[in-house]
Design a protein around this motif. Structure first.
Motif, PDB file in Angstrom:
ATOM      1  N   ARG A  49       0.831  -1.210   0.000  1.00  0.00           N
ATOM      2  CA  ARG A  49       0.000   0.000   0.000  1.00  0.00           C
ATOM      3  C   ARG A  49       0.865   1.259   0.000  1.00  0.00           C
ATOM      4  O   ARG A  49       0.637   2.188  -0.781  1.00  0.00           O
ATOM      5  N   VAL A  50       1.866   1.276   0.864  1.00  0.00           N
ATOM      6  CA  VAL A  50       2.745   2.447   0.982  1.00  0.00           C
ATOM      7  C   VAL A  50       3.410   2.744  -0.366  1.00  0.00           C
ATOM      8  O   VAL A  50       3.434   3.893  -0.824  1.00  0.00           O
ATOM      9  N   LEU A  51       3.913   1.714  -1.025  1.00  0.00           N
ATOM     10  CA  LEU A  51       4.615   1.897  -2.298  1.00  0.00           C
ATOM     11  C   LEU A  51       3.675   2.355  -3.418  1.00  0.00           C
ATOM     12  O   LEU A  51       4.010   3.251  -4.199  1.00  0.00           O
ATOM     13  N   VAL A  52       2.499   1.741  -3.495  1.00  0.00           N
ATOM     14  CA  VAL A  52       1.576   2.073  -4.581  1.00  0.00           C
ATOM     15  C   VAL A  52       0.963   3.454  -4.368  1.00  0.00           C
ATOM     16  O   VAL A  52       0.812   4.234  -5.319  1.00  0.00           O
ATOM     17  N   GLU A  53       0.625   3.787  -3.137  1.00  0.00           N
ATOM     18  CA  GLU A  53       0.090   5.129  -2.886  1.00  0.00           C
ATOM     19  C   GLU A  53       1.129   6.207  -3.204  1.00  0.00           C
ATOM     20  O   GLU A  53       0.780   7.272  -3.708  1.00  0.00           O
ATOM     21  N   ALA A  54       2.394   5.920  -2.946  1.00  0.00           N
ATOM     22  CA  ALA A  54       3.457   6.880  -3.293  1.00  0.00           C
ATOM     23  C   ALA A  54       3.506   7.082  -4.805  1.00  0.00           C
ATOM     24  O   ALA A  54       3.656   8.215  -5.292  1.00  0.00           O
ATOM     25  N   ARG A  55       3.366   6.013  -5.565  1.00  0.00           N
ATOM     26  CA  ARG A  55       3.366   6.130  -7.026  1.00  0.00           C
ATOM     27  C   ARG A  55       2.160   6.937  -7.503  1.00  0.00           C
ATOM     28  O   ARG A  55       2.263   7.748  -8.425  1.00  0.00           O
ATOM     29  N   LEU A  56       1.017   6.738  -6.851  1.00  0.00           N
ATOM     30  CA  LEU A  56      -0.187   7.481  -7.240  1.00  0.00           C
ATOM     31  C   LEU A  56      -0.094   8.959  -6.890  1.00  0.00           C
ATOM     32  O   LEU A  56      -0.724   9.788  -7.546  1.00  0.00           O
ATOM     33  N   ARG A  57       0.674   9.299  -5.877  1.00  0.00           N
ATOM     34  CA  ARG A  57       0.872  10.726  -5.582  1.00  0.00           C
ATOM     35  C   ARG A  57       1.630  11.406  -6.715  1.00  0.00           C
ATOM     36  O   ARG A  57       1.396  12.564  -7.037  1.00  0.00           O
ATOM     37  N   GLU A  58       2.543  10.653  -7.353  1.00  0.00           N
ATOM     38  CA  GLU A  58       3.303  11.191  -8.487  1.00  0.00           C
ATOM     39  C   GLU A  58       2.479  11.175  -9.778  1.00  0.00           C
ATOM     40  O   GLU A  58       2.589  12.079 -10.592  1.00  0.00           O
ATOM     41  N   PRO A  73      -1.405  10.461 -10.448  1.00  0.00           N
ATOM     42  CA  PRO A  73      -2.746  10.141  -9.943  1.00  0.00           C
ATOM     43  C   PRO A  73      -3.627   9.335 -10.902  1.00  0.00           C
ATOM     44  O   PRO A  73      -4.551   8.672 -10.464  1.00  0.00           O
ATOM     45  N   ASP A  74      -3.343   9.402 -12.197  1.00  0.00           N
ATOM     46  CA  ASP A  74      -4.165   8.687 -13.177  1.00  0.00           C
ATOM     47  C   ASP A  74      -3.514   7.397 -13.674  1.00  0.00           C
ATOM     48  O   ASP A  74      -3.878   6.872 -14.733  1.00  0.00           O
ATOM     49  N   ASP A  75      -2.575   6.863 -12.926  1.00  0.00           N
ATOM     50  CA  ASP A  75      -1.892   5.623 -13.292  1.00  0.00           C
ATOM     51  C   ASP A  75      -2.877   4.464 -13.119  1.00  0.00           C
ATOM     52  O   ASP A  75      -3.159   4.025 -12.006  1.00  0.00           O
ATOM     53  N   SER A  76      -3.426   3.978 -14.231  1.00  0.00           N
ATOM     54  CA  SER A  76      -4.472   2.949 -14.163  1.00  0.00           C
ATOM     55  C   SER A  76      -3.958   1.645 -13.563  1.00  0.00           C
ATOM     56  O   SER A  76      -4.682   0.936 -12.861  1.00  0.00           O
ATOM     57  N   TYR A  77      -2.708   1.330 -13.818  1.00  0.00           N
ATOM     58  CA  TYR A  77      -2.124   0.107 -13.257  1.00  0.00           C
ATOM     59  C   TYR A  77      -2.051   0.205 -11.735  1.00  0.00           C
ATOM     60  O   TYR A  77      -2.453  -0.713 -11.017  1.00  0.00           O
ATOM     61  N   ALA A  78      -1.580   1.332 -11.233  1.00  0.00           N
ATOM     62  CA  ALA A  78      -1.492   1.527  -9.783  1.00  0.00           C
ATOM     63  C   ALA A  78      -2.879   1.534  -9.144  1.00  0.00           C
ATOM     64  O   ALA A  78      -3.067   1.025  -8.037  1.00  0.00           O
ATOM     65  N   LEU A  79      -3.872   2.090  -9.829  1.00  0.00           N
ATOM     66  CA  LEU A  79      -5.236   2.081  -9.300  1.00  0.00           C
ATOM     67  C   LEU A  79      -5.774   0.655  -9.207  1.00  0.00           C
ATOM     68  O   LEU A  79      -6.431   0.295  -8.219  1.00  0.00           O
ATOM     69  N   SER A  80      -5.501  -0.159 -10.232  1.00  0.00           N
ATOM     70  CA  SER A  80      -5.900  -1.575 -10.167  1.00  0.00           C
ATOM     71  C   SER A  80      -5.255  -2.250  -8.964  1.00  0.00           C
ATOM     72  O   SER A  80      -5.916  -2.959  -8.192  1.00  0.00           O
ATOM     73  N   GLN A  81      -3.960  -2.031  -8.821  1.00  0.00           N
ATOM     74  CA  GLN A  81      -3.231  -2.633  -7.702  1.00  0.00           C
ATOM     75  C   GLN A  81      -3.832  -2.201  -6.368  1.00  0.00           C
ATOM     76  O   GLN A  81      -4.075  -3.023  -5.483  1.00  0.00           O
ATOM     77  N   LEU A  82      -4.054  -0.889  -6.229  1.00  0.00           N
ATOM     78  CA  LEU A  82      -4.519  -0.357  -4.953  1.00  0.00           C
ATOM     79  C   LEU A  82      -5.899  -0.895  -4.585  1.00  0.00           C
ATOM     80  O   LEU A  82      -6.175  -1.128  -3.408  1.00  0.00           O
ATOM     81  N   SER A  83      -6.761  -1.114  -5.573  1.00  0.00           N
ATOM     82  CA  SER A  83      -8.088  -1.646  -5.260  1.00  0.00           C
ATOM     83  C   SER A  83      -7.969  -3.020  -4.594  1.00  0.00           C
ATOM     84  O   SER A  83      -8.686  -3.316  -3.628  1.00  0.00           O
TER      85      SER A  83
END
Length: 199
Positions: free
Chosen positions: A125-134, A136-146
């Motif tokens: 979670r910590v790693l993926v949320e950090a990527r999304l802060r950089e 925000p529309d990264d669809s791969y990271a959003l899939s992961q985070l869900s």
């Protein structure tokens, strides 16, 4: 087109030209067997290759859980052989730690084994949320985070993230990936206990 026979022949030809052709093995031959419901045939196909031949890789684009887990490890999830799927992501494979840990988190969710793995899921979670802060529309990271949120029992947030992803890439905007985003939303809703919304 569901032309499994023709796809299988093309995959065999590609493999004859290059016996280490991963797309021919995974995307064509394995998929042809899975699509026909021949899970045993798919297992036999994978057994013909040395285990060190397969390097776990995720799709690096948004979509359903198979994109998060990766094509051939997801095959073992279909077989409910979660330990083999997890083993694929045990070692560093050249993937970013966020991708490796996210894949493992999704497998834990599907295996129903998140209680003893909270610390590892929290790390993802910590790693993926950090990527999304950089991005925000990264669809791969959003899939992961869900899937990570599901693993952390943050079901409402998991559904929100999956909805955001489905709105970001609707089928009207992308006829190929859009339906995958909707499939991810349905999977998340069903896992979160809202089967009616999933349908």
């Amino acid at each position: 087109l569901r032309m499994w026979k023709e796809a299988n022949i093309a995959g065999q030809r590609a493999l004859a030209l290059d016996p280490r052709n991963m797309p021919a093995i995974i995307d064509v031959l394995l998929y042809c067997r899975e699509a026909k419901g021949d899970i045993e045939g798919a297992a036999q196909l994978l057994a013909t290759f040395s285990p060190d031949f397969f390097v776990a890789q995720s799709f690096k684009r948004g979509g359903d859980v198979s994109n998060v887990i990766g094509r051939w490890p997801y095959f073992y999830v279909i077989k409910r052989d979660y330990s083999t799927a997890l083993k694929a992501w045990d070692e560093e494979s050249g993937e970013a730690p966020a991708n490796r840990l996210s894949a493992r988190a999704a497998i834990f969710v599907l295996a129903g084994d998140t209680s003893s793995t909270q610390q590892e899921i929290e790390s993802s979670r910590v790693l993926v949320e950090a990527r999304l802060r950089e991005r925000p529309d990264d669809s791969y990271a959003l899939s992961q985070l869900s899937w990570i949120y599901l693993g952390l029992r943050r079901n409402a947030e998991a559904v929100q993230v999956a909805q955001r992803l489905a709105e970001l890439v609707p089928p009207e905007k992308d006829a190929l990936e859009g339906p995958e985003m909707l499939a991810n939303l349905a999977q998340i809703e069903a896992r979160a206990g809202d089967a009616r919304a999933a349908v």
